[in-house]
Design a protein around this motif. Structure first.
Motif, mmCIF file in Angstrom:
data_model
loop_
_atom_site.group_PDB
_atom_site.id
_atom_site.type_symbol
_atom_site.label_atom_id
_atom_site.label_comp_id
_atom_site.label_asym_id
_atom_site.label_seq_id
_atom_site.Cartn_x
_atom_site.Cartn_y
_atom_site.Cartn_z
ATOM 1 N N THR A 14 103.368 -12.927 9.588
ATOM 2 C CA THR A 14 103.130 -13.068 8.155
ATOM 3 C C THR A 14 103.008 -14.549 7.812
ATOM 4 O O THR A 14 103.533 -15.410 8.520
ATOM 5 C CB THR A 14 104.254 -12.446 7.315
ATOM 6 N N GLY A 67 94.748 -15.352 6.584
ATOM 7 C CA GLY A 67 94.859 -13.994 7.084
ATOM 8 C C GLY A 67 95.692 -13.973 8.351
ATOM 9 O O GLY A 67 95.889 -15.000 9.008
ATOM 10 N N THR A 68 96.212 -12.810 8.692
ATOM 11 C CA THR A 68 97.087 -12.707 9.861
ATOM 12 C C THR A 68 96.620 -11.602 10.789
ATOM 13 O O THR A 68 95.904 -10.686 10.386
ATOM 14 C CB THR A 68 98.540 -12.430 9.442
ATOM 15 N N GLN A 99 86.580 -22.175 10.709
ATOM 16 C CA GLN A 99 87.792 -21.357 10.712
ATOM 17 C C GLN A 99 88.907 -22.056 11.481
ATOM 18 O O GLN A 99 88.710 -22.505 12.603
ATOM 19 C CB GLN A 99 87.532 -19.981 11.316
ATOM 20 N N THR A 125 97.451 -16.587 12.683
ATOM 21 C CA THR A 125 96.814 -16.617 11.369
ATOM 22 C C THR A 125 95.412 -17.191 11.492
ATOM 23 O O THR A 125 95.093 -17.883 12.466
ATOM 24 C CB THR A 125 97.598 -17.487 10.368
ATOM 25 N N TYR A 126 94.585 -16.925 10.489
ATOM 26 C CA TYR A 126 93.263 -17.535 10.439
ATOM 27 C C TYR A 126 92.946 -17.877 8.995
ATOM 28 O O TYR A 126 93.338 -17.172 8.069
ATOM 29 C CB TYR A 126 92.195 -16.600 11.011
ATOM 30 N N SER A 127 92.258 -18.984 8.799
ATOM 31 C CA SER A 127 91.885 -19.415 7.463
ATOM 32 C C SER A 127 90.423 -19.836 7.449
ATOM 33 O O SER A 127 90.083 -20.908 7.963
ATOM 34 C CB SER A 127 92.762 -20.586 6.999
ATOM 35 N N PHE A 129 94.203 -19.077 1.546
ATOM 36 C CA PHE A 129 94.143 -17.829 2.295
ATOM 37 C C PHE A 129 94.398 -18.075 3.778
ATOM 38 O O PHE A 129 93.690 -18.838 4.426
ATOM 39 C CB PHE A 129 92.779 -17.167 2.126
#
Length: 335
Positions: free
Chosen positions: A192, A186-187, A310, A225-227, A184
């Motif tokens: 994207t 996220g943005t 994160q 982005t973040y994960s 995952f």
């Protein structure tokens, strides 16, 4: 002296369905003055009860089979004894959920559960760690390999029936190769990110799949982005993050990739980077994979034992998107 014949002696078992083991017993019969109920379980005073007509008694049973004995006394003093089989079966727990905190403190909930067993998934022949209802287990430290690991929580009914839930945990390294793991990212700011086939499986990186980062025309200058990582980035295992990157466009040479670390274990989420844990490293080539090294030991404010949950990636921070595409792979923590 006349006597009244007793008859129609019956029993009523009202068995709870919430795995409490509670069984309500209501004897019935005609012309009865009292009932003596032996539960078929327990010792001493807790093994039986005297019940008046129209009243009930309750007893807590473990799962199993029992024989309940009811002695009925009528107004003439006559006694009638009857036995009744009782089977108590606990239902399998339902709606199991797992919660994990930044330090891998595990808790769980489930309907009809009496307790839990937790399997962290990082050792062979693991013995489940008991966990009570409402309990949160202490922090668990995973090996520096980063996973993925399969966390398993087994919900116990108090009897034979169980239910379980699995949760895939991951930290660094991230290599995008697992077919079952949800990588995952996220943005924010209209970029994207997706898992794709390696566009140039030669040289440094011949792996099958990689991450694709796209910054479309007009994407916000602060986009990225973040994960969230189930297993924290632990600087006790190293403080350099290395990333393989592929830049297909010569115009991107000199533009920088940000690696930012957020959500410090033991501190509030904000400020997101309380130690200024942001590094920017430029692309130096195009048309070939290269390795970028982000050396967080150069930020003296970060404690040696810091843990971050994160990972944030940003590209060409401060400038709006110009349709750039880049690829990342093998994001890992080293010394």
């Amino acid at each position: 002296m006349s006597s009244a014949a007793s008859g129609n002696v019956a029993k009523i078992f009202d068995i709870s369905t919430d795995n409490s083991g509670n069984v309500k017993i209501t004897p019935t019969g005609e012309g009865i003055t009292s009932f003596s109920v032996s539960y078929g379980h327990g010792t001493g005073a807790s093994a039986s009860a005297v019940v008046a007509p129209g009243w009930s008694t309750s007893h807590i049973y473990p799962e199993g089979s029992y024989t309940v004995t009811i002695v009925s006394s009528d107004i003439a003093g006559q006694k009638t004894t009857a036995t009744y089989p009782l089977v108590v079966t606990y239902r399998a727990p339902e709606n199991v959920t797992i919660s994990t905190s930044g330090e891998m403190k595990v808790s769980a909930t489930a309907l009809y559960a009496k307790s839990f067993l937790v399997y962290y998934g990082d050792v062979a022949n693991e013995v489940g760690k008991p966990m009570a209802i409402g309990q949160e287990l202490p922090a668990h430290t995973y090996p520096a390999t980063g996973g993925p690991f399969i966390l398993k929580v087994v919900a116990l009914s108090g009897g034979v029936a169980t239910s379980q839930l699995l949760k895939t945990l991951f930290g660094l390294p991230l290599d995008f190769e697992s077919p079952t793991m949800d990588y995952f990212f996220g943005t924010f700011g209209n970029v994207t990110f997706s898992k794709v086939a390696n566009p140039n499986a030669t040289g440094l990186n011949t792996s099958a799949t990689v991450g694709k980062y796209t910054k479309p025309n007009g994407a916000d200058s602060w986009s990225g982005t973040y994960s969230p990582l189930n297993i924290p980035i632990n600087f006790a295992h190293g403080n350099k993050i290395k990333v393989w990157v592929y830049n297909p466009d010569p115009a991107n040479i000199g533009k920088k990739l940000n690696v930012e670390l957020e959500k410090v274990v033991g501190l509030p989420d904000k400020p997101a980077n309380p130690y200024g844990a942001i590094l920017k490293v430029p692309f130096t080539t195009s048309g070939a994979w290269e390795e970028l090294v982000f050396d967080f030991s150069t930020i003296p404010a970060i404690p040696a034992n810091a843990k971050f949950t994160q990972l944030v990636l940003r590209f060409d921070d401060g400038n709006s998107g110009a349709g750039e595409i880049l690829y990342v792979d093998n994001i890992r923590l080293t010394n």
